[in-house]
Design a protein around this motif. Structure first.
Motif, mmCIF file in Angstrom:
data_model
loop_
_atom_site.group_PDB
_atom_site.id
_atom_site.type_symbol
_atom_site.label_atom_id
_atom_site.label_comp_id
_atom_site.label_asym_id
_atom_site.label_seq_id
_atom_site.Cartn_x
_atom_site.Cartn_y
_atom_site.Cartn_z
ATOM 1 N N THR A 32 0.824 -1.203 0.000
ATOM 2 C CA THR A 32 0.000 0.000 0.000
ATOM 3 C C THR A 32 0.857 1.250 0.000
ATOM 4 O OG1 THR A 32 -0.125 0.038 2.421
ATOM 5 C CG2 THR A 32 -1.847 -1.173 1.257
ATOM 6 N N ASN A 33 0.284 2.329 -0.478
ATOM 7 C CA ASN A 33 0.873 3.639 -0.281
ATOM 8 C C ASN A 33 -0.242 4.665 -0.123
ATOM 9 O OD1 ASN A 33 0.078 3.980 -2.989
ATOM 10 N ND2 ASN A 33 2.189 3.832 -3.756
ATOM 11 N N TYR A 34 0.085 5.761 0.554
ATOM 12 C CA TYR A 34 -0.897 6.753 0.939
ATOM 13 C C TYR A 34 -0.381 8.152 0.673
ATOM 14 C CZ TYR A 34 -3.009 2.952 3.666
ATOM 15 O OH TYR A 34 -3.584 1.779 4.064
ATOM 16 N N ALA A 35 -1.307 9.052 0.433
ATOM 17 C CA ALA A 35 -0.964 10.461 0.438
ATOM 18 C C ALA A 35 -0.519 10.851 1.841
ATOM 19 C CB ALA A 35 -2.157 11.307 0.008
ATOM 20 N N TYR A 36 0.453 11.747 1.919
ATOM 21 C CA TYR A 36 0.970 12.150 3.215
ATOM 22 C C TYR A 36 -0.133 12.715 4.112
ATOM 23 C CZ TYR A 36 3.841 14.454 6.733
ATOM 24 O OH TYR A 36 4.402 14.856 7.917
ATOM 25 N N SER A 37 -1.093 13.401 3.525
ATOM 26 C CA SER A 37 -2.141 14.057 4.293
ATOM 27 C C SER A 37 -3.086 13.088 4.998
ATOM 28 C CB SER A 37 -2.950 14.996 3.393
ATOM 29 O OG SER A 37 -3.584 14.274 2.353
ATOM 30 N N VAL A 38 -3.138 11.829 4.555
ATOM 31 C CA VAL A 38 -4.057 10.864 5.152
ATOM 32 C C VAL A 38 -3.336 9.730 5.866
ATOM 33 C CG1 VAL A 38 -5.719 11.379 3.332
ATOM 34 C CG2 VAL A 38 -4.284 9.331 3.157
ATOM 35 N N LYS A 39 -2.033 9.675 5.764
ATOM 36 C CA LYS A 39 -1.270 8.588 6.358
ATOM 37 C C LYS A 39 -1.470 8.561 7.870
ATOM 38 C CE LYS A 39 3.244 6.346 5.991
ATOM 39 N NZ LYS A 39 4.613 6.458 5.433
#
Length: 127
Positions: A57-64
């Protein structure tokens, strides 16, 4: 072809939680990655989270740390669990599927590789 349909959107207060679901069908075996994207009125489309066939998985920094993406391949359902919601999270949320291998690791560069999109579900976070 892959067909996707989102559900679970709604209106909640800041600090609350929502669980978005995306049911998909069609050529599901060929899917290499799935993801969630969001777009607020007047703003560009933003990658939120993605998951590949290996479960990475990977996430936008704003939602991590607040959002979690998961996939139930036996039921053909993609999930986005959203916790500690903020007003900035308000947007139309779309699920999408990609069929190309070797995608970039940068969530911001993923959008061109996702060929199939759902119509979206509204998320509104009030103060």
């Amino acid at each position: 072809q892959v067909y996707l349909a989102e559900s679970g959107g709604g209106s909640v207060q800041a600090g609350g939680s929502l669980r978005l679901s995306c049911g998909y069908s069609g050529d599901t075996v060929s899917i290499t990655s799935m993801g969630w994207f969001r777009q607020a009125p007047g703003k560009e489309c933003e990658g939120v989270a993605a998951i590949d066939s290996d479960g990475s998985t990977n996430y936008a920094y704003s939602v991590k740390g607040r959002f979690t993406i998961s996939r139930d391949s036996t039921k053909n359902i993609l999930i986005l669990q959203m916790n500690d919601l903020k007003p900035e999270d308000s947007a139309m949320y779309h699920c999408a599927a990609a069929m190309q291998a070797g995608l970039p690791s940068d969530i911001a560069a993923l959008m061109p590789f996702f060929s199939y999109w759902g119509r979206g579900t509204h998320v509104t976070i009030s103060v």
